[in-house]
Design an enzyme around this catalytic site. Structure first.
Site, mmCIF file in Angstrom:
data_model
loop_
_atom_site.group_PDB
_atom_site.id
_atom_site.type_symbol
_atom_site.label_atom_id
_atom_site.label_comp_id
_atom_site.label_asym_id
_atom_site.label_seq_id
_atom_site.Cartn_x
_atom_site.Cartn_y
_atom_site.Cartn_z
ATOM 1 N N SER A 22 -7.001 4.768 27.947
ATOM 2 C CA SER A 22 -6.978 3.364 28.324
ATOM 3 C C SER A 22 -6.288 2.531 27.245
ATOM 4 O O SER A 22 -5.144 2.803 26.891
ATOM 5 C CB SER A 22 -8.403 2.895 28.618
ATOM 6 N N ASP A 48 -6.625 5.538 39.984
ATOM 7 C CA ASP A 48 -6.989 4.652 38.878
ATOM 8 C C ASP A 48 -6.930 3.217 39.386
ATOM 9 O O ASP A 48 -5.869 2.741 39.795
ATOM 10 C CB ASP A 48 -5.994 4.860 37.726
ATOM 11 N N HIS A 78 -9.815 6.305 36.610
ATOM 12 C CA HIS A 78 -9.337 5.904 35.290
ATOM 13 C C HIS A 78 -9.998 6.691 34.163
ATOM 14 O O HIS A 78 -9.333 7.127 33.227
ATOM 15 C CB HIS A 78 -9.620 4.401 35.110
#
Length: 418
Positions: free
Chosen positions: A234, A327, A361
């Site tokens: 991330s 995601d 994600h």
């Protein structure tokens, strides 16, 4: 007599289990249930229905779940389908050294639904899921500006060195670092904001801080001197990719669900890189109430944003992009494809992309439950991460093997150099 056996009862959290039931009636339908209470007292549960074979046995390596939290043959489904009783909780181990996650497995002799009356299980077994292997050493790091925890396997080494970066929740997160170190890597779980005397908020990325951490790790007597790796997710993946571009110490970089441009202002020595502006009008509210941030980034291909695009073609080491195609926090597949195309345009072949259909994600070590959405300490609503539960589980299992292969390949000196 109903029997429930789980082997091994004590194992690392990324190791598979063999779960079996015996002593059932032929073709009897039973319920398996798993329960876990995290370190904050929050409960996670899963259940699945199975039918015994003609001998009255159920082996989760061969039998297909008929329903519940998953369907089909999934030997570890009871663990990766664990979900919070209270919504928007993410299961993350805090103390990785002194205690495991305890998982209670129970066997019931009929369908057990969430609203079923309370009944006693016919058999049960407690298992331990550890995040540190025997002999693993954890060393708190407060050296210069660097804050974190260094995990070293038993033995003299030298070991492949890796820096582990998490994302926008800040603090110090250690569970992935300790698991990797349990497989033979020297791993520095690195905090970079919202921890001890580090800045409370991430207003700017100072790449010299990460350079200091890289130098510290490379100079450790138990770490290979040929270069270090970075595993990042991330917001951390944005930083990991910037490290790959600017820091000569970085020989291998893993970017999980990240961007190929600066989302936060970044500085390195005399260079300052401005971020791509957010398009806040594209924030959506999911039916769950969570924020869907997938489309808030500006188009990095637009001329006005070119100065924010990371020059990945300058990376001397190898880069592994790992993305989930569901995601909902970032359009990470498109950003990784953009970076791969950038490498190709410059004649570079040092990039690899693993793209997983149905994954969200938060791609974590195997058998971790899917976190579809969870609270952020900096937002008034939970964030939507996305993912389909079974596809996400498969992505985590496959990518964890590939991560270790990638790091060993690019961080372990060849025998000819020894």
């Amino acid at each position: 007599m109903f029997q429930l056996t789980v082997t091994p009862e004590t194992a690392l959290a990324d190791e598979p289990l063999c779960i079996r039931a015996a002593g059932l009636n032929p073709f009897q339908v039973v319920t398996f249930k798993a329960s876990l209470t995290d370190e904050k007292g929050k409960l996670f549960q899963s259940r699945a229905f199975y039918k015994a074979d003609e001998a009255g046995n159920v082996d989760l390596e061969q039998a297909a779940a008929l329903g519940g939290d998953y369907v089909g043959v999934h030997p570890m489904g009871l663990l990766w389908s664990l979900k919070p009783v209270n919504p928007f909780r993410r299961l993350m181990k805090q103390d990785v050294m002194n205690s495991p996650f305890y998982v209670q497995l129970e066997l019931y002799d009929s369908f057990l639904h969430e609203d079923s009356p309370k009944v006693q299980p016919k058999a049960s077994q407690m298992i331990e899921r550890w995040f540190s292997g025997p002999g693993l050493q954890r060393i708190p790091i407060r050296e210069g500006r660097v804050r974190g925890a260094l995990f070293l396997p038993p033995g003299e080494g030298p070991f492949p060195g890796v820096i582990d970066l998490f994302g926008g929740i800040g603090g110090l997160i250690e569970f992935r670092a300790s698991l990797l170190a349990s497989h033979g890597f020297g791993v520095l779980a690195l905090a970079y904001f919202a921890y001890e005397d580090l800045p409370r908020h991430l207003l700017e990325i100072d790449l010299e801080y990460f350079e200091e951490a890289a130098n510290m790790l490379m100079h450790h007597p138990k770490i290979h001197k040929s270069g270090i790796g970075v595993i990042s997710v991330s917001k951390g993946a944005e930083i990991g990719l910037a490290m790959a571009v600017h820091l000569k110490q970085v020989a291998a970089t893993i970017c999980i669900s990240g961007t190929a441009f600066h989302d936060t202002q970044c500085k390195y020595r005399d260079l300052v890189f401005n971020p791509i502006p957010h398009q806040m009008e594209y924030i959506q509210i999911h039916v769950s109430g969570a924020l869907r941030m997938r489309h808030i980034m500006g188009d990095p291909r637009a001329e006005v944003n070119q100065q924010s695009v990371l020059q990945v073609e300058k990376a001397q080491g190898h880069i592994l992009f790992i993305v989930g195609e569901k995601d909902e926090c970032l359009n990470s597949k498109a950003y990784a494809e953009q970076a791969m195309e950038q490498l190709r345009r410059h004649g570079r072949n040092n990039g690899t992309l693993l793209s997983y259909p149905g994954a969200g994600h938060l791609i974590e070590p195997p058998y971790s439950p899917l976190c579809f959405a969870s609270w952020s300490p900096f937002l008034s609503r939970p964030l939507l991460w996305g993912g389909d539960i079974d596809c996400h589980a498969a992505a985590q299992e496959h990518s964890w093997r590939e991560i270790q292969k990638f790091l060993r390949c690019h961080l372990t000196p060849s025998r000819s150099k020894l």
